[in-house]
Design an enzyme around this catalytic site. Structure first.
Site, PDB file in Angstrom:
ATOM      1  CD  GLU A 103      -1.065  -0.125   3.524  1.00 43.44           C
ATOM      2  OE1 GLU A 103      -1.919   0.768   3.958  1.00 43.44           O
ATOM      3  OE2 GLU A 103      -0.967  -0.353   4.522  1.00 43.44           O
ATOM      4  CB  CYS A 129      -3.632 -12.979 -16.914  1.00 40.97           C
ATOM      5  SG  CYS A 129      -2.202 -13.440 -16.666  1.00 40.97           S
TER       6      CYS A 129
END
Length: 340
Positions: A103, A129
């Protein structure tokens, strides 16, 4: 449809798609040269990456290049091509697997780099993906709902660290054939970035309509492909079989509501020659309508579908039907139709 999620959109269109490719070329021969001692010790044949995966080369970021800057560049080009100001964007979704830290989100760096307004929603969406297709679907739904008017879906991948870590580990004397092959997929990865602008059909009749699509999950296979910056470990045979079964089952159920047997283009997630040939055969696709980029770009993760679409767009003509389709580790599959 039991076990199948079907979505249709009424007012969403793809306005532009752009990509940024690294300038540094890494050939499969280069990688195998680095692995020469291990290949000889394990008595593995040469040109393995090219013969088995069909990957001759891939791109890696050169000195002074990085995935964040490249994604911002792709985003700017996509905005220019769409004729949309950054100030009009109401949503940016970053869909990359690559991230430098947990983060904050990668999206905040891209939001800042693109100069988007503080009113623009920004976050990461991670689904291996399939991230770019999922992000596009999310944006289309929000446009239909009237929550936003324009969205920017972006992706930037950096394969350098995982490739270096994999090569280092595969040179260890305690790695056997099975261990080597379990990390084979890591050596096919490439770097690249892409961006797409999604907007309303009622304001852009020239746009490429996003008609909708289907998704389907087979999460019992969530351990078949597990990756991090340390490495990507796969059970290749089981992954291929599970992925094909998932695609075929989704395709069959979708046929009740969608007619995808005669599309003008099938833009598939780019993995390897083995995977492409297997999907073409299983879904009975016309191979001439399946453009490929993996031979020279490798597997660029979620960016591979938009990069391939960006490479193919100049050959598409108005009225062409285009199907985006892919399988992501987990396993999940998604198919989305565009009316070009």
């Amino acid at each position: 449809m039991a076990g199948n999620a079907t979505t249709r959109f009424s007012n969403a269109a793809l306005l532009s798609v752009a990509s940024t490719l690294p300038s540094r070329v890494t050939t499969s021969a280069d990688i195998e040269l680095r692995l020469d001692a291990s290949l000889k010790r394990l008595r593995l044949p040469g040109s393995l990456l090219e013969r088995v995966a069909g990957v001759t080369e891939r791109r890696n970021w050169a000195e002074g290049e990085n995935s964040d800057d490249a994604t911002v560049a792709a985003g700017r080009r996509a905005l220019d091509e769409a004729g949309i100001s950054a100030s009009d964007i109401g949503l940016i979704v970053n869909t990359s697997v690559t991230r430098k830290h947990l983060e904050p989100s990668v999206a905040v760096r891209l939001h800042h780099g693109l100069g988007l307004p503080s009113s623009a929603i920004n976050f990461d969406l991670a689904n291996a993906c399939l991230g770019f297709v999922n992000g596009t679907s999310l944006a289309a739904g929000m446009i239909d709902a009237g929550q936003i008017r324009y969205a920017l879906i972006v992706n930037g991948e950096d394969a350098d660290e995982i490739q270096d870590n994999t090569v280092t580990r595969l040179l260890r004397d305690d790695v056997g054939r099975d261990g080597f092959m379990s990390e084979f997929a890591s050596l096919t990865l490439g770097s690249g970035a892409a961006a797409a602008v999604i907007g309303p059909v009622d304001g852009h009749p020239e746009g490429h309509r996003i008609l909708g699509g289907v998704t389907r999950a087979a999460t019992q296979f969530h351990e078949l492909c597990v990756g991090s910056t340390d490495g990507m470990f796969t059970d290749a045979k089981a992954l291929l079989k599970g992925g094909l079964d998932l695609v075929v089952s989704a395709w069959k159920e979708a046929s009740k509501e969608w007619n995808w047997g005669a599309m003008d283009r099938y833009i598939t997630h780019q993995v390897s020659e083995v995977h492409t040939s297997a999907i073409v055969k299983a879904a009975k696709l016309d191979r001439r309508r399946v453009p490929i980029t993996f031979p020279w770009l490798g597997n660029v993760g979620p960016a591979s579908i938009p990069i391939t679409l960006a490479e193919e767009k100049e050959r598409l003509k108005k009225g062409d039907r285009v199907l985006l389709m892919g399988v992501g580790s987990g396993l999940n599959t998604a198919m989305m139709e565009l009316a070009w």
